[in-house]
Write a protein that holds these residues in place. Structure first.
Motif, PDB file in Angstrom:
ATOM      1  N   ALA A  51      78.102  24.300   4.308  1.00 29.53           N
ATOM      2  CA  ALA A  51      78.397  24.416   2.876  1.00 29.53           C
ATOM      3  C   ALA A  51      79.875  24.630   2.595  1.00 29.53           C
ATOM      4  CB  ALA A  51      77.585  25.566   2.271  1.00 29.53           C
ATOM      5  N   PHE A  52      80.561  25.388   3.467  1.00 34.59           N
ATOM      6  CA  PHE A  52      81.921  25.835   3.133  1.00 34.59           C
ATOM      7  C   PHE A  52      82.967  25.513   4.195  1.00 34.59           C
ATOM      8  CE2 PHE A  52      78.867  28.877   1.201  1.00 34.59           C
ATOM      9  CZ  PHE A  52      79.065  28.515  -0.120  1.00 34.59           C
ATOM     10  N   GLY A  53      82.582  24.817   5.249  1.00 36.06           N
ATOM     11  CA  GLY A  53      83.540  24.501   6.293  1.00 36.06           C
ATOM     12  C   GLY A  53      83.751  25.671   7.233  1.00 36.06           C
ATOM     13  N   ALA A  54      84.787  25.580   8.047  1.00 37.19           N
ATOM     14  CA  ALA A  54      85.085  26.645   8.997  1.00 37.19           C
ATOM     15  C   ALA A  54      85.368  27.939   8.246  1.00 37.19           C
ATOM     16  CB  ALA A  54      86.279  26.261   9.864  1.00 37.19           C
ATOM     17  N   PRO A  55      84.796  29.053   8.702  1.00 39.62           N
ATOM     18  CA  PRO A  55      84.992  30.317   7.977  1.00 39.62           C
ATOM     19  C   PRO A  55      86.380  30.875   8.148  1.00 39.62           C
ATOM     20  CG  PRO A  55      83.767  30.698  10.003  1.00 39.62           C
ATOM     21  CD  PRO A  55      83.906  29.207   9.861  1.00 39.62           C
ATOM     22  N   ALA A  56      86.809  31.645   7.153  1.00 38.72           N
ATOM     23  CA  ALA A  56      88.073  32.368   7.259  1.00 38.72           C
ATOM     24  C   ALA A  56      87.930  33.446   8.321  1.00 38.72           C
ATOM     25  CB  ALA A  56      88.427  32.997   5.917  1.00 38.72           C
ATOM     26  N   THR A  57      88.962  33.624   9.120  1.00 38.39           N
ATOM     27  CA  THR A  57      88.918  34.639  10.174  1.00 38.39           C
ATOM     28  C   THR A  57      89.428  35.986   9.707  1.00 38.39           C
ATOM     29  OG1 THR A  57      91.075  33.890  10.957  1.00 38.39           O
ATOM     30  CG2 THR A  57      89.124  32.942  12.007  1.00 38.39           C
ATOM     31  N   ASP A  58      90.135  36.008   8.577  1.00 38.89           N
ATOM     32  CA  ASP A  58      90.581  37.273   8.003  1.00 38.89           C
ATOM     33  C   ASP A  58      90.671  37.132   6.493  1.00 38.89           C
ATOM     34  OD1 ASP A  58      93.469  36.087   9.349  1.00 38.89           O
ATOM     35  OD2 ASP A  58      93.420  36.482   7.200  1.00 38.89           O
ATOM     36  N   ALA A  59      90.972  38.250   5.826  1.00 42.72           N
ATOM     37  CA  ALA A  59      90.921  38.284   4.359  1.00 42.72           C
ATOM     38  C   ALA A  59      91.896  37.331   3.700  1.00 42.72           C
ATOM     39  CB  ALA A  59      91.179  39.718   3.866  1.00 42.72           C
ATOM     40  N   GLY A  60      92.954  36.944   4.389  1.00 49.52           N
ATOM     41  CA  GLY A  60      93.951  36.102   3.744  1.00 49.52           C
ATOM     42  C   GLY A  60      94.152  34.774   4.436  1.00 49.52           C
ATOM     43  N   ALA A  61      93.089  34.226   4.990  1.00 48.38           N
ATOM     44  CA  ALA A  61      93.197  33.012   5.801  1.00 48.38           C
ATOM     45  C   ALA A  61      93.178  31.764   4.938  1.00 48.38           C
ATOM     46  CB  ALA A  61      92.068  32.959   6.818  1.00 48.38           C
ATOM     47  N   ASP A  83      79.729  47.604   5.136  1.00 49.19           N
ATOM     48  CA  ASP A  83      80.837  48.219   5.872  1.00 49.19           C
ATOM     49  C   ASP A  83      81.846  47.155   6.332  1.00 49.19           C
ATOM     50  OD1 ASP A  83      79.809  50.772   5.606  1.00 49.19           O
ATOM     51  OD2 ASP A  83      78.750  50.725   7.537  1.00 49.19           O
ATOM     52  N   GLU A  84      81.336  46.026   6.831  1.00 49.58           N
ATOM     53  CA  GLU A  84      82.217  44.946   7.299  1.00 49.58           C
ATOM     54  C   GLU A  84      83.070  44.397   6.156  1.00 49.58           C
ATOM     55  OE1 GLU A  84      79.603  42.052   8.941  1.00 49.58           O
ATOM     56  OE2 GLU A  84      78.966  43.328  10.614  1.00 49.58           O
ATOM     57  N   VAL A  85      82.442  44.210   4.997  1.00 51.37           N
ATOM     58  CA  VAL A  85      83.167  43.647   3.856  1.00 51.37           C
ATOM     59  C   VAL A  85      84.225  44.637   3.365  1.00 51.37           C
ATOM     60  CG1 VAL A  85      82.937  42.865   1.474  1.00 51.37           C
ATOM     61  CG2 VAL A  85      81.285  42.116   3.183  1.00 51.37           C
ATOM     62  N   ARG A  86      83.881  45.922   3.323  1.00 48.17           N
ATOM     63  CA  ARG A  86      84.866  46.922   2.916  1.00 48.17           C
ATOM     64  C   ARG A  86      86.036  46.977   3.894  1.00 48.17           C
ATOM     65  NH1 ARG A  86      80.219  50.349   2.717  1.00 48.17           N
ATOM     66  NH2 ARG A  86      79.193  50.100   0.692  1.00 48.17           N
ATOM     67  N   ASP A  87      85.718  46.929   5.182  1.00 51.16           N
ATOM     68  CA  ASP A  87      86.788  46.954   6.183  1.00 51.16           C
ATOM     69  C   ASP A  87      87.703  45.739   6.040  1.00 51.16           C
ATOM     70  OD1 ASP A  87      85.813  49.291   7.233  1.00 51.16           O
ATOM     71  OD2 ASP A  87      84.765  48.355   8.914  1.00 51.16           O
ATOM     72  N   ARG A  88      87.113  44.615   5.671  1.00 48.67           N
ATOM     73  CA  ARG A  88      87.871  43.366   5.625  1.00 48.67           C
ATOM     74  C   ARG A  88      88.660  43.209   4.338  1.00 48.67           C
ATOM     75  NH1 ARG A  88      84.910  37.537   6.810  1.00 48.67           N
ATOM     76  NH2 ARG A  88      86.767  36.212   6.790  1.00 48.67           N
ATOM     77  N   PHE A  89      88.075  43.623   3.225  1.00 52.16           N
ATOM     78  CA  PHE A  89      88.703  43.366   1.920  1.00 52.16           C
ATOM     79  C   PHE A  89      89.124  44.634   1.185  1.00 52.16           C
ATOM     80  CE2 PHE A  89      85.909  39.804   2.877  1.00 52.16           C
ATOM     81  CZ  PHE A  89      86.778  38.744   2.747  1.00 52.16           C
ATOM     82  N   GLY A  90      88.707  45.776   1.687  1.00 55.24           N
ATOM     83  CA  GLY A  90      89.091  47.035   1.065  1.00 55.24           C
ATOM     84  C   GLY A  90      88.205  47.473  -0.074  1.00 55.24           C
ATOM     85  N   ARG A  91      87.504  46.531  -0.691  1.00 57.89           N
ATOM     86  CA  ARG A  91      86.676  46.874  -1.845  1.00 57.89           C
ATOM     87  C   ARG A  91      85.713  45.717  -2.121  1.00 57.89           C
ATOM     88  NH1 ARG A  91      90.760  43.990  -3.647  1.00 57.89           N
ATOM     89  NH2 ARG A  91      90.499  42.752  -5.540  1.00 57.89           N
ATOM     90  N   VAL A  92      84.736  45.976  -2.977  1.00 51.65           N
ATOM     91  CA  VAL A  92      83.861  44.929  -3.500  1.00 51.65           C
ATOM     92  C   VAL A  92      83.766  45.148  -5.002  1.00 51.65           C
ATOM     93  CG1 VAL A  92      81.563  43.902  -3.466  1.00 51.65           C
ATOM     94  CG2 VAL A  92      82.522  44.835  -1.355  1.00 51.65           C
ATOM     95  N   ASP A  93      84.122  44.136  -5.776  1.00 49.28           N
ATOM     96  CA  ASP A  93      84.093  44.244  -7.235  1.00 49.28           C
ATOM     97  C   ASP A  93      82.824  43.670  -7.849  1.00 49.28           C
ATOM     98  OD1 ASP A  93      86.839  45.338  -7.704  1.00 49.28           O
ATOM     99  OD2 ASP A  93      87.416  43.454  -6.749  1.00 49.28           O
TER     100      ASP A  93
END
Length: 255
Positions: A51-61, A83-93
């Motif tokens: 659906a989305f191609g190769a995934p991003a390996t980090d928050a700013g990829a 927990d993984e999403v918070r660690d990766r992006f710092g927050r969820v809106d």
């Protein structure tokens, strides 16, 4: 109407649950077009990559879509995802819950346990798990939004769709309870009450339509159907609207 300093989807981190569905892909596109970080969540890594191609390996990829595989019917797995999403992006809106499916069209006495189990897992259990795992994130965000998709047919339930409509009714009740929890959390500060910044919302449709369905039946009119792009646009618009007015709302998107 006064919006918080951070308003709109621009810069928001939004999790799309059920991202490989037609509605999920539309939601990811619309969020990214609005400047949000759309975090695609699905149960299969292969379908996510298709659906989305190769995934991003980090928050700013670059322009890659961040992807996470999770069985949202498993609460422990959903907590790990949070927990993984918070660690990766710092927050969820925000969370756009698009997990579900449909089973129906049978006589009332043929409403099967297998269909109920399928619908309860997709429509209720995954909703309960994601809303609990991400509740504090939504409540703390200056533009927290949690949205689910339901059906307009609850106004007149049918014998043939009893399992489906009962599952959606339970899911809507859960969202209303979440909305009350968000409102209560905002009202705890008696001396210096903060404005409501978070909301849980139901988006109600008769049925969803995508371009593949139109191509497969070009002669069909699809009356009352809501295109997945319209659903996605409405979900994005939630981030620009007054949270106090939205919280607990049931928005009819019937075309």
């Amino acid at each position: 109407m006064t919006l918080p300093p951070e308003s709109g989807a621009q810069g928001a981190a939004v999790l799309v649950a059920g991202a490989t569905s037609a509605s999920g892909r539309a939601a990811v596109r619309a969020l990214r077009a609005a400047g949000a970080t759309a975090i695609a969540v699905g149960s299969d890594a292969g379908r996510l990559a298709d659906a989305f191609g190769a995934p991003a390996t980090d928050a700013g990829a670059g322009g890659a879509v961040p992807q996470h595989v999770c069985d949202l019917a498993d609460f422990a797995a959903t907590e790990r995802l949070a927990d993984e999403v918070r660690d990766r992006f710092g927050r969820v809106d925000g969370v756009i819950h698009l997990v579900g499916g449909w089973r129906g069209g049978s006589p009332f006495t043929a409403q099967s346990d297998a269909d109920w189990d399928f619908l309860a897992r997709g429509a209720i259990t995954t909703l309960r798990n994601t809303s609990r795992a991400f509740f504090d994130d939504i409540a703390a965000s200056p533009r927290g939004r949690f949205a689910m998709v339901s059906t307009t047919t609850l106004a007149r339930p049918s014998a043939a769709n009893a399992n489906y409509q009962a599952a959606k009714a339970a899911a809507e009740a859960w969202i209303r309870s979440m909305a009350q929890g968000l409102a209560l959390g905002q009202s705890q500060r008696k001396e210096d009450p903060a404005p409501q910044t978070s909301a849980a919302v139901v988006l109600a449709v008769k049925a969803l339509l995508d371009d593949a369905m139109r191509a497969a039946a070009p002669e069909r009119k699809f009356p009352g159907y809501t295109h997945v792009d319209a659903l996605a646009a409405r979900a994005v618009a939630l981030f620009s609207e007054d949270a106090a007015e939205l919280n607990g709302a049931r928005l009819d998107l019937t075309a």
